[in-house]
Every structure is written in C-alpha cells, then in structure tokens.
Design a protein around this motif. Structure first.
Motif, PDB file in Angstrom:
ATOM      1  N   ILE A 102       3.827   6.288  -2.866  1.00 51.44           N
ATOM      2  CA  ILE A 102       4.819   6.679  -3.869  1.00 51.44           C
ATOM      3  C   ILE A 102       4.161   6.968  -5.224  1.00 51.44           C
ATOM      4  O   ILE A 102       4.326   8.052  -5.790  1.00 51.44           O
ATOM      5  N   LEU A 103       3.401   6.001  -5.741  1.00 49.42           N
ATOM      6  CA  LEU A 103       2.826   6.187  -7.075  1.00 49.42           C
ATOM      7  C   LEU A 103       1.722   7.258  -7.077  1.00 49.42           C
ATOM      8  O   LEU A 103       1.705   8.136  -7.950  1.00 49.42           O
ATOM      9  N   LEU A 104       0.788   7.173  -6.131  1.00 47.81           N
ATOM     10  CA  LEU A 104      -0.319   8.128  -6.089  1.00 47.81           C
ATOM     11  C   LEU A 104      -0.014   9.353  -5.219  1.00 47.81           C
ATOM     12  O   LEU A 104      -0.823  10.281  -5.166  1.00 47.81           O
ATOM     13  N   LYS A 105       1.125   9.347  -4.532  1.00 51.40           N
ATOM     14  CA  LYS A 105       1.611  10.475  -3.726  1.00 51.40           C
ATOM     15  C   LYS A 105       0.619  10.908  -2.644  1.00 51.40           C
ATOM     16  O   LYS A 105       0.491  12.090  -2.333  1.00 51.40           O
ATOM     17  N   THR A 106      -0.086   9.948  -2.090  1.00 53.44           N
ATOM     18  CA  THR A 106      -0.991  10.249  -0.985  1.00 53.44           C
ATOM     19  C   THR A 106      -0.235  10.745   0.225  1.00 53.44           C
ATOM     20  O   THR A 106      -0.762  11.533   1.017  1.00 53.44           O
TER      21      THR A 106
ATOM     22  N   TYR B 164       0.827  -1.209   0.000  1.00 50.26           N
ATOM     23  CA  TYR B 164       0.000   0.000   0.000  1.00 50.26           C
ATOM     24  C   TYR B 164       0.861   1.260   0.000  1.00 50.26           C
ATOM     25  O   TYR B 164       0.495   2.271  -0.615  1.00 50.26           O
ATOM     26  N   TYR B 165       1.992   1.210   0.689  1.00 52.63           N
ATOM     27  CA  TYR B 165       2.890   2.378   0.698  1.00 52.63           C
ATOM     28  C   TYR B 165       3.432   2.647  -0.705  1.00 52.63           C
ATOM     29  O   TYR B 165       3.492   3.802  -1.151  1.00 52.63           O
ATOM     30  N   PHE B 166       3.802   1.587  -1.411  1.00 53.21           N
ATOM     31  CA  PHE B 166       4.335   1.758  -2.762  1.00 53.21           C
ATOM     32  C   PHE B 166       3.260   2.336  -3.695  1.00 53.21           C
ATOM     33  O   PHE B 166       3.533   3.259  -4.472  1.00 53.21           O
ATOM     34  N   ILE B 167       2.035   1.789  -3.596  1.00 53.17           N
ATOM     35  CA  ILE B 167       0.977   2.229  -4.516  1.00 53.17           C
ATOM     36  C   ILE B 167       0.457   3.612  -4.146  1.00 53.17           C
ATOM     37  O   ILE B 167       0.394   4.522  -4.987  1.00 53.17           O
TER      38      ILE B 167
END
Length: 299
Positions: free
Chosen positions: A85-89, A79-82
């Motif tokens: 990092i990717l969605l910059k939440t 979840y941290y990667f998605i």
C-alpha cells in the motif's frame, strides 16, 4: 660382594594404563559412519523431541497453537501495508497477496530454522551435559519442528491462495520436492549455526539483524526479477541475488503455487541450484557439526 637392584620397569603413561584396562575417552567423537548409525538409532527421539517442542511452543498463550498460523499471517499483513500500500509494490506484481504470503511463509521456515540452530546447544545445555547421545540430534530435531510448523501452516496458505483465485493444479506437486530441498538446506545451515553459537553465544544476538538483511535480499516482499531488470547492477551482483538460496526456494514455491509466476521469472538452472545448495549445506553442515562433537557442553 655388593648386590645391585635391577632397574625398575619404566612407568606406564596414563594413556597406556587406560588402554591396558579397556578405558576410552569420555565423549570422544565417533567415526562418521558410527555417528550416522547412532543418529539413526535415535530417530524416534528426534521425532518425539520435535513434536513435543512444537506442542509446547505456545502452551502459555491463550490462543495456543493458533499462533503458529497468526505469526506469519500478521507478518504478511504488516509487509502488505508497507510494501503493497505505502510503497505500491503491488502495482508491479500480479497476484500480489499470494505472492507475498507464499514468500513470508517460506522465508519464515528458513529464518526460524537458523534461529533455532543458534540455540540448539546453549538452549539444551542441561540435556547435553547429562546424557550421552549424538549432539546433531538437537539441531536436526529443531529443524524438523520448523518443518512440522510449516506443514501445519500450509492449510492457511492454501485457503489464502484459493481465496485469491489460485486453485490446486498439477504444478502444486512441485512444492513437495522444493520443500524437501529447502528442509535439507535449512537443517545443514542449522547445524552449522549450532556449532558456531555453541562456541560464540553472542552470535544469537546478531542473527536477527543478519536475517533481516538476508530477507530483504531474497525478494520476500517484491519481485527480484523486476528489480534486476530495472537496475544496472554488476553481473556478479545479479547472479548472487538470483542464486541466493532463500530466494531460490521462495521462487520455486511461487512457481509451483501461483499461475502468474512463470518460468521466465526463475533464475537459470533453478532446480540444479536448489539441489546444489541442499547438498552443499546438508552434507557440509553435518560434517562441520560432527567435527566438534566432543566439544559441546564443555567449558
């Protein structure tokens, strides 16, 4: 003179015959008070069953009980990667790693309790058919197993929190009532799902999809308060998201453990809502399960 025979007495029904000889219906549902008493007398079985299931859960894996920690941590890493990092939440959430890991651990407690409940009867059908005992002992024991697993995992959560600057303080004590309320809620929901799945086994195949939808509506990977501020949603939708029981218990744990998660991010009357969900599902789930007590293991 012709003698007539006196009329034969009316034949007894099977029910009357059984009552006259002191027979009772096998597996009949006891009264609610008697049922609670039976459960209490088997409290040691419930505890031992939960502990045995927890110990045996990863007995075939080489890393054994380490997977109790690795599973939620690996989920948090994905979840941290998605989302981070990717969605910059993470740009919109202070202390994102403690925020995320706390959400994943607390959500896993609820989701695993629900999934265990769907298999409480069908997964132990031999035990149900062979022995006479209050069937509620099974979903309660499985919920207790999930609580034991969460408490075992809290050590890893504590290390992560300290590693990211969240040191123990007085507010951490609020985690105790929050977890107790969540445990009552989870147990009631598990008992309700146990009855539904006992009658409709296919619900166990559907639950992963329903749980995934529930997870995304519970703010596990993002801040619901931030989402609600940035959307023009109908009032009832906003209230439903804020009062979502999974989100409520996750927010209470974040409030207890994370400095940057303040009371401004909590929904109104959050402790009353948490208590209400626990009482509603704790008592309601128990009554709903008890009403079908004589049906489990038949058919």
């Amino acid at each position: 003179m012709i003698k007539t025979r006196p009329p034969a007495p009316p034949a007894e029904s099977l029910g009357e015959l059984a009552a006259r000889h002191g027979l009772t219906v096998s597996g009949a549902r006891p009264s609610l008070g008697a049922y609670i008493g039976q459960l209490w007398s088997r409290r040691h079985f419930v505890t031992a069953f939960a502990t045995a299931r927890l110990t045996a859960q990863y007995s075939q894996a080489r890393l054994g009980q380490v997977w109790q920690l690795m599973t939620p941590l690996l989920n948090a890493a994905v979840y941290y990667f998605i989302f981070g990092i990717l969605l910059k939440t993470s740009h919109h959430v202070p202390d994102f790693v403690p925020f995320l890991v706390t959400g994943v651990f607390i959500w896993t407690f609820t989701s695993n309790s629900v999934m265990a409940g769907t298999k409480a009867i069908s997964g132990n059908i031999g035990l149900v058919r062979a022995l006479h005992f209050p069937r509620a002992a099974l979903p309660i024991a499985l919920s207790l197993q999930q609580l034991q697993q969460l408490l075992f995992s809290m050590g890893a959560l504590t290390v992560i929190l300290i590693g990211f600057g969240q040191f123990p303080q007085a507010s951490w004590l609020l985690a105790v009532p929050a977890l107790l309320l969540q445990a009552v809620f989870n147990t009631g929901l598990s008992m309700a799902m146990a009855r539904i799945a006992a009658r409709t086994p296919d619900i166990a195949q559907l639950m992963p999809f329903l749980l995934r939808t529930w997870m995304y509506a519970s703010g596990v990977m993002f801040s619901l308060a931030t989402v609600l501020r940035g959307r023009d949603l109908p009032h009832w939708v906003a209230v439903a998201l804020q009062c979502n029981p999974a989100a409520v218990y996750i927010d209470l744990m974040r409030f207890a453990l994370i400095d940057s998660f303040t009371s401004a991010q909590l929904p109104p009357h959050v402790w009353a809502v948490a208590l209400g969900w626990a009482m509603l599902f704790g008592a309601g789930g128990f009554l709903y399960f008890w009403q079908a007590e004589e049906q489990y293991g038949r058919g």
